[in-house]
Design a protein around this motif. Structure first.
Motif, PDB file in Angstrom:
ATOM      1  N   SER A 136       0.848  -1.197   0.000  1.00  0.00           N
ATOM      2  CA  SER A 136       0.000   0.000   0.000  1.00  0.00           C
ATOM      3  C   SER A 136       0.879   1.240   0.000  1.00  0.00           C
ATOM      4  O   SER A 136       1.876   1.290   0.723  1.00  0.00           O
ATOM      5  CB  SER A 136      -0.898   0.041   1.239  1.00  0.00           C
ATOM      6  OG  SER A 136      -1.729  -1.079   1.289  1.00  0.00           O
ATOM      7  N   ILE A 137       0.471   2.214  -0.770  1.00  0.00           N
ATOM      8  CA  ILE A 137       1.187   3.493  -0.816  1.00  0.00           C
ATOM      9  C   ILE A 137       0.164   4.608  -0.714  1.00  0.00           C
ATOM     10  O   ILE A 137      -0.860   4.609  -1.390  1.00  0.00           O
ATOM     11  CB  ILE A 137       1.999   3.635  -2.123  1.00  0.00           C
ATOM     12  CG1 ILE A 137       3.072   2.541  -2.191  1.00  0.00           C
ATOM     13  CG2 ILE A 137       2.625   5.029  -2.202  1.00  0.00           C
ATOM     14  CD1 ILE A 137       3.887   2.547  -3.461  1.00  0.00           C
ATOM     15  N   GLN A 138       0.458   5.559   0.176  1.00  0.00           N
ATOM     16  CA  GLN A 138      -0.411   6.716   0.349  1.00  0.00           C
ATOM     17  C   GLN A 138       0.435   7.973   0.276  1.00  0.00           C
ATOM     18  O   GLN A 138       1.600   7.970   0.673  1.00  0.00           O
ATOM     19  CB  GLN A 138      -1.147   6.644   1.685  1.00  0.00           C
ATOM     20  CG  GLN A 138      -2.244   7.671   1.817  1.00  0.00           C
ATOM     21  CD  GLN A 138      -3.014   7.536   3.120  1.00  0.00           C
ATOM     22  OE1 GLN A 138      -2.517   7.006   4.096  1.00  0.00           O
ATOM     23  NE2 GLN A 138      -4.225   8.051   3.137  1.00  0.00           N
ATOM     24  N   TRP A 139      -0.157   9.041  -0.208  1.00  0.00           N
ATOM     25  CA  TRP A 139       0.552  10.311  -0.314  1.00  0.00           C
ATOM     26  C   TRP A 139      -0.456  11.454  -0.187  1.00  0.00           C
ATOM     27  O   TRP A 139      -1.665  11.257  -0.257  1.00  0.00           O
ATOM     28  CB  TRP A 139       1.332  10.406  -1.628  1.00  0.00           C
ATOM     29  CG  TRP A 139       0.477  10.419  -2.853  1.00  0.00           C
ATOM     30  CD1 TRP A 139       0.064  11.516  -3.552  1.00  0.00           C
ATOM     31  CD2 TRP A 139      -0.090   9.288  -3.527  1.00  0.00           C
ATOM     32  NE1 TRP A 139      -0.726  11.145  -4.611  1.00  0.00           N
ATOM     33  CE2 TRP A 139      -0.830   9.769  -4.614  1.00  0.00           C
ATOM     34  CE3 TRP A 139      -0.045   7.915  -3.320  1.00  0.00           C
ATOM     35  CZ2 TRP A 139      -1.515   8.935  -5.492  1.00  0.00           C
ATOM     36  CZ3 TRP A 139      -0.730   7.071  -4.181  1.00  0.00           C
ATOM     37  CH2 TRP A 139      -1.452   7.584  -5.258  1.00  0.00           C
ATOM     38  N   ASP A 140       0.071  12.651   0.000  1.00  0.00           N
ATOM     39  CA  ASP A 140      -0.747  13.852   0.174  1.00  0.00           C
ATOM     40  C   ASP A 140      -1.105  14.412  -1.203  1.00  0.00           C
ATOM     41  O   ASP A 140      -0.477  15.334  -1.692  1.00  0.00           O
ATOM     42  CB  ASP A 140       0.021  14.882   1.016  1.00  0.00           C
ATOM     43  CG  ASP A 140      -0.754  16.161   1.216  1.00  0.00           C
ATOM     44  OD1 ASP A 140      -1.991  16.134   1.124  1.00  0.00           O
ATOM     45  OD2 ASP A 140      -0.110  17.200   1.462  1.00  0.00           O
ATOM     46  N   LYS A 198      -1.085  17.055   4.981  1.00  0.00           N
ATOM     47  CA  LYS A 198      -1.261  15.844   5.795  1.00  0.00           C
ATOM     48  C   LYS A 198      -1.860  14.730   4.934  1.00  0.00           C
ATOM     49  O   LYS A 198      -2.567  14.982   3.977  1.00  0.00           O
ATOM     50  CB  LYS A 198      -2.155  16.126   7.002  1.00  0.00           C
ATOM     51  CG  LYS A 198      -3.553  16.568   6.652  1.00  0.00           C
ATOM     52  CD  LYS A 198      -4.354  16.900   7.894  1.00  0.00           C
ATOM     53  CE  LYS A 198      -5.774  17.222   7.539  1.00  0.00           C
ATOM     54  NZ  LYS A 198      -6.121  18.573   7.390  1.00  0.00           N
ATOM     55  N   ARG A 199      -1.518  13.491   5.319  1.00  0.00           N
ATOM     56  CA  ARG A 199      -2.122  12.316   4.682  1.00  0.00           C
ATOM     57  C   ARG A 199      -3.356  11.947   5.486  1.00  0.00           C
ATOM     58  O   ARG A 199      -3.285  11.790   6.701  1.00  0.00           O
ATOM     59  CB  ARG A 199      -1.165  11.121   4.698  1.00  0.00           C
ATOM     60  CG  ARG A 199      -0.136  11.121   3.630  1.00  0.00           C
ATOM     61  CD  ARG A 199       0.663   9.822   3.642  1.00  0.00           C
ATOM     62  NE  ARG A 199       1.044   9.379   4.966  1.00  0.00           N
ATOM     63  CZ  ARG A 199       2.163   9.723   5.606  1.00  0.00           C
ATOM     64  NH1 ARG A 199       3.029  10.499   5.033  1.00  0.00           N
ATOM     65  NH2 ARG A 199       2.408   9.266   6.810  1.00  0.00           N
ATOM     66  N   ASP A 200      -4.474  11.824   4.820  1.00  0.00           N
ATOM     67  CA  ASP A 200      -5.701  11.434   5.514  1.00  0.00           C
ATOM     68  C   ASP A 200      -6.606  10.668   4.557  1.00  0.00           C
ATOM     69  O   ASP A 200      -6.197  10.315   3.453  1.00  0.00           O
ATOM     70  CB  ASP A 200      -6.407  12.653   6.121  1.00  0.00           C
ATOM     71  CG  ASP A 200      -6.664  13.759   5.111  1.00  0.00           C
ATOM     72  OD1 ASP A 200      -6.801  13.465   3.899  1.00  0.00           O
ATOM     73  OD2 ASP A 200      -6.726  14.926   5.518  1.00  0.00           O
ATOM     74  N   ASP A 201      -7.845  10.447   4.971  1.00  0.00           N
ATOM     75  CA  ASP A 201      -8.789   9.672   4.160  1.00  0.00           C
ATOM     76  C   ASP A 201      -9.184  10.380   2.866  1.00  0.00           C
ATOM     77  O   ASP A 201      -9.782   9.761   1.984  1.00  0.00           O
ATOM     78  CB  ASP A 201     -10.038   9.337   4.968  1.00  0.00           C
ATOM     79  CG  ASP A 201      -9.742   8.347   6.086  1.00  0.00           C
ATOM     80  OD1 ASP A 201      -8.728   7.621   5.983  1.00  0.00           O
ATOM     81  OD2 ASP A 201     -10.515   8.309   7.062  1.00  0.00           O
TER      82      ASP A 201
END
Length: 121
Positions: free
Chosen positions: A97-101, A107-110
């Protein structure tokens, strides 16, 4: 307004492409280092240690650490607030999994995308 929206969407597409390439690159590295596959799952690749000896000769475990270190460096340099995780296998299936802003609010959020790729060895 249309030009600004177009630029924003192009930038988002670029980040999604980067996330896709980074996820598949890590999956390939894991496949090529089967003997140390249990060293890859992590919620915090930033804790991985660079292995200087991996440029010439290193163990499978050191290679896994080096792969995670390099992956974390790429995540943070190519994606805004980029972060990745590799889950423990469930029924033999690993998930990266990779998440970014993506909305660039600091901030990183939903509200930000989460790219996932799953594969089985």
């Amino acid at each position: 307004g249309l030009q600004a929206a177009g630029l924003k969407n192009n930038f988002s597409a670029y980040h999604r492409t980067q996330a896709t390439q980074l996820a598949y690159d890590m999956a390939d590295k894991m496949r090529s280092n089967i003997s140390a596959i249990s060293d890859y799952p992590t919620n915090d690749p930033s804790s991985a240690i660079k292995q200087e000896s991996c440029h010439s000769n290193c163990s499978s475990n050191q290679m896994a650490q080096n792969d995670l270190y390099e992956w974390d460096q790429k995540l943070t340099s190519e994606l805004p607030l980029g972060q990745g995780t590799i889950s423990l296998p469930v029924s033999g299936i690993y998930t990266i999994s990779i998440q970014w802003d993506d909305n660039r609010d600091g901030k990183r959020d939903d509200n930000d995308p989460n790219f996932e790729v799953s594969f089985q060895l």
